[in-house]
Design a protein around this motif. Structure first.
Motif, PDB file in Angstrom:
ATOM      1  N   LYS A   1     -21.907   0.791 -56.495  1.00  0.00           N
ATOM      2  CA  LYS A   1     -23.144   1.247 -57.128  1.00  0.00           C
ATOM      3  C   LYS A   1     -24.283   1.303 -56.117  1.00  0.00           C
ATOM      4  N   HIS A   2     -24.318   0.358 -55.217  1.00  0.00           N
ATOM      5  CA  HIS A   2     -25.416   0.264 -54.250  1.00  0.00           C
ATOM      6  C   HIS A   2     -25.093   0.929 -52.914  1.00  0.00           C
TER       7      HIS A   2
ATOM      8  N   LYS B   1     -29.155   1.464 -61.838  1.00  0.00           N
ATOM      9  CA  LYS B   1     -29.707   0.764 -60.681  1.00  0.00           C
ATOM     10  C   LYS B   1     -31.132   0.281 -60.897  1.00  0.00           C
TER      11      LYS B   1
ATOM     12  N   ASP C   1     -29.053  -8.171 -58.906  1.00  0.00           N
ATOM     13  CA  ASP C   1     -28.087  -7.410 -59.691  1.00  0.00           C
ATOM     14  C   ASP C   1     -26.858  -8.298 -59.870  1.00  0.00           C
TER      15      ASP C   1
ATOM     16  N   GLU D   1     -25.077   5.121 -61.448  1.00  0.00           N
ATOM     17  CA  GLU D   1     -26.308   5.387 -60.706  1.00  0.00           C
ATOM     18  C   GLU D   1     -27.535   5.131 -61.579  1.00  0.00           C
TER      19      GLU D   1
END
Length: 711
Positions: A467-468, A524, A545, A521
């Motif tokens: 995700k990051h 986030k 997170d 996305e």
């Protein structure tokens, strides 16, 4: 005297002739067995070449090609080094074959030939070892090895297990004959071939040191063990140089003790150890294990062979004690590591040499006491006949594996030619597919050969890492079609583009799917409209997170639970916030969670929490299996917030909608933050997906109202 001398010479010549014949017979039987598996492999192969019997075998070929092409341990060009092969020596040998011209299908043929040599050598070593222990047991032990389907299956699976079996058997046989230099060389190589070599070396050093002067030439045996430990040290140093950890990445996290609470892990290890002893040595298991030896009878005969040995003054007692203790130690490690049953117990294959040798010795010992010459042949017939049945089972299993792997390889090549260059592919397992698509980027979300994903605490955390790091994502998934309904994939899996379809009945039929990342996305940043409005004029200063391991490590994240002896695994959830659909990884907190953030002191902080009312998580505890439990949190959700041990506020949030996420913002007063490193504790049972922290932009407090703040 002259007549006696002539008689002695005649008997010596007879023994030598008989010995040569026995060696030739043993070699011939091994060649015959290898030919059976070669024929099976050629029938399932392509273009007159040998087939690949196991999908993970392709990983060794990929590492070998990388070594030969000048980028060793780089599984995919552009990635950091990885140690997913669990062996250094075997890929190096394959790389040498590759450099000598064995390319493409030729490398599969060369690997088969190489393992055939190891197999023939292994059978010969069993013959030599059994003959050293009890002269007439040599041929019977070799025959039992030849008709052992598990032994042949392990060698011709083309993994690193065959090489290690040969080296371990060679080391043991050399010690039995007192060839200590040869044993030292083989022990050193064994440590580079498989991690079990380190165990063999350590046990030998300890045993030889304990024996001291009581055992003849014990100090020489200790040097053999030291040679193995030197090899192990080299492996650790190389692994550390490559990856920053001394251990193989393919073994990371593979242990009950890494997953379960201590006492549960201890119990499961004991249960598995008992199962291994029962199945392997008594033949009371299911599937292929029942064919290791004649059930019960085979185990009792081998036990008789062990008991009948001269354990007081025998010249081979140190070597024999060493191999038996090492077998027990290896079973314990396998039991603790959850490895049993993988590829029909190929990691147990090296134990066949001593076990079959003792089995042969036991038959000879019992037959002598029965004083009935035909009894020996009757027992041999029963043992060999049972293993021949097992040989058929393993041959059929081998053929099936070749068929499925070859079908998968055909599909992978079809995918590679059907996709434009530059599209990366993600897999769950089956990293060896990279061998069939050179030049294409392949990402294993399980880690192992994808170094930037290793070191995470759970498989779902790998997804949160992606995700990051969008630059490491991929355009397509190539996974078994049975995974379509997996909860963790629903938010990431697009439409199916291609299906294997050319292997009827295959258990792991593959499919190609588009990968979608929009929902991940979107997760986030805070999504709730009222929360985002309350943050106008405030700047982001910190984030946690949950599930993203770099954030957790940086923030010293810990959970304090109210479920003793239970481990709750990370969870995955797909749901809505308003009209936006998001995909998130998080945790169930049954008690409290604590972490650190870096902020500007003496300024207020607005903290945003993302949570949900209903989640499902897997639970590890008293039971071995993963228990998927549904958690429903009460509404309104009430959580207490503390900063550096002082009460900071309370969150009260109405949780409406079963499948939705919820976000809430709470303002924490400036006087709580006197230190830039603040410890935040959130008390109360809840689902935790992430925290974001904001402070006034430009150091001034915005007049915007915090519509999400409660209490």
């Amino acid at each position: 005297m002259g007549r006696i001398g002539v008689y002695d010479r005649a008997m010596s010549e007879h023994r030598e002739t008989g010995g040569r014949r026995a060696v030739l017979l043993t070699a011939a039987l091994a060649v015959l067995s290898a030919s059976v598996f070669l024929g099976t492999s050629l029938l399932e192969g392509r273009g007159g070449h040998a087939a690949v019997p196991q999908a993970d075998t392709l990983m060794y070929f990929q590492y070998a090609r990388a070594m030969a092409e000048g980028h060793p341990y780089i599984f995919i060009k552009g990635d950091p080094p990885s140690t997913g092969s669990t062996s250094h020596l075997y890929p190096a040998l394959l790389a040498l074959l590759y450099a000598c011209g064995a390319r493409g299908r030729g490398l599969v043929d060369a690997a088969f030939a190489l393992n055939a040599l190891f197999y023939i050598g292994f059978v010969m070593l069993i013959y030599a070892a059994a003959r050293r222990m009890r002269g007439t047991a040599g041929i019977p032990a070799a025959v039992l090895a030849v008709v052992s389907g598990q032994v042949a299956y392990t060698f011709f699976g083309l993994s690193d297990a065959g090489l290690f079996m040969f080296l371990a058997a060679g080391t043991w046989t050399a010690l039995l004959y007192g060839h200590f230099f040869t044993a030292a060389v083989l022990m050193f190589l064994a440590a580079w071939a498989r991690p079990e070599g380190m165990l063999l070396a350590g046990v030998l050093v300890i045993l030889a040191a304990a024996a001291g002067r009581r055992v003849r030439e014990g100090w020489k045996a200790a040097y053999v063990g030291v040679a193995g430990l030197a090899g192990a040290a080299g492996v650790f140093l190389l692994n550390y140089h490559l990856t920053g950890t001394p251990f193989f990445q393919s073994l990371a996290g593979k242990s009950y003790f890494n997953e379960y609470p201590f006492y549960a892990a201890l119990r499961f290890t004991a249960e598995d150890f008992g199962t291994l002893v029962r199945d392997v040595f008594l033949g009371l298991g299911v599937g292929g294990r029942r064919f290791f030896a004649l059930p019960v009878v085979g185990g009792l005969l081998a036990l008789g062979g062990i008991i009948s040995r001269d354990w007081r003054g025998g010249r081979t007692r140190l070597a024999e004690a060493w191999i038996l203790i090492a077998m027990v130690g290896s079973l314990l490690l396998i039991a603790a590591g959850e490895w049993q049953g993988i590829a029909h117990d190929r990691y147990l294959g090296w134990m066949a040499a001593p076990w079959l040798a003792y089995l042969a010795c036991g038959v000879v010992w019992v037959a002598r006491r029965l004083r009935f010459a035909r009894a020996r042949f009757l027992v041999w017939g029963l043992l060999a006949g049972w293993q021949l049945v097992g040989y058929g089972y393993y041959t059929g299993t081998y053929a099936r594996g070749c068929m499925e792997t070859e079908a998968q390889m055909d599909f992978v090549r079809r995918v590679d030619t059907g996709l434009a260059e530059g599209y990366a592919i993600g897999v769950i397992n089956g990293s060896g597919a990279a061998w069939c698509m050179p030049g294409r980027v392949l990402r294993n979300v399980g880690g192992i050969v994808t170094p930037f994903l290793t070191g995470q605490r759970h498989f779902l955390c790998h997804l949160e890492w992606l995700k990051h790091h969008p630059e490491r994502r991929f355009a397509y998934w190539m996974i078994p079609v049975g995974y379509e309904s997996a909860p963790w994939l629903r938010g990431l899996l697009g439409e199916r583009v291609m299906r294997e379809g050319n292997c009827p009945g295959c258990t792991d039929e593959l499919g190609l799917y588009a990968a979608k990342w929009d929902e991940m996305e979107s997760a986030k940043q805070p999504v709730d409209g009222s929360v985002k409005e309350s943050l106008e004029g405030w700047k982001a200063v910190a984030r946690l997170d949950v599930g993203y391991v770099p954030d957790e490590r940086r923030g010293l994240y810990v959970k304090a639970g109210r479920l003793p002896g239970v481990t709750l695994q990370p969870l995955v959830k797909e749901g809505r916030i308003g009209s936006a659909m998001i995909y998130e990884i998080g945790e169930v907190v049954m008690g409290a969670e604590r972490f650190h953030i870096r902020i500007d002191p003496e300024l207020p902080v607005r903290m945003v929490l993302r949570t949900a009312r209903i989640v499902e998580a897997e639970m590890l505890g008293g039971r071995r299996s993963l228990l998927r439990r549904r958690f429903v949190f009460g509404s309104p959700l009430v959580l207490d917030v503390m900063v550096d041990g002082r009460t900071a506020g309370r969150i009260e949030l109405n949780l409406d909608g079963e499948g939705d996420f919820h976000e809430v913002a709470v303002e924490l007063p400036a006087d709580l933050f006197s230190d830039p490193d603040a410890e935040v504790t959130v008390v109360g049972s809840h689902a935790s997906f992430g925290y974001w922290f904001y402070q006034p932009a430009g150091g001034e407090v915005s007049g915007a109202e915090d519509s999400g703040r409660k209490g």
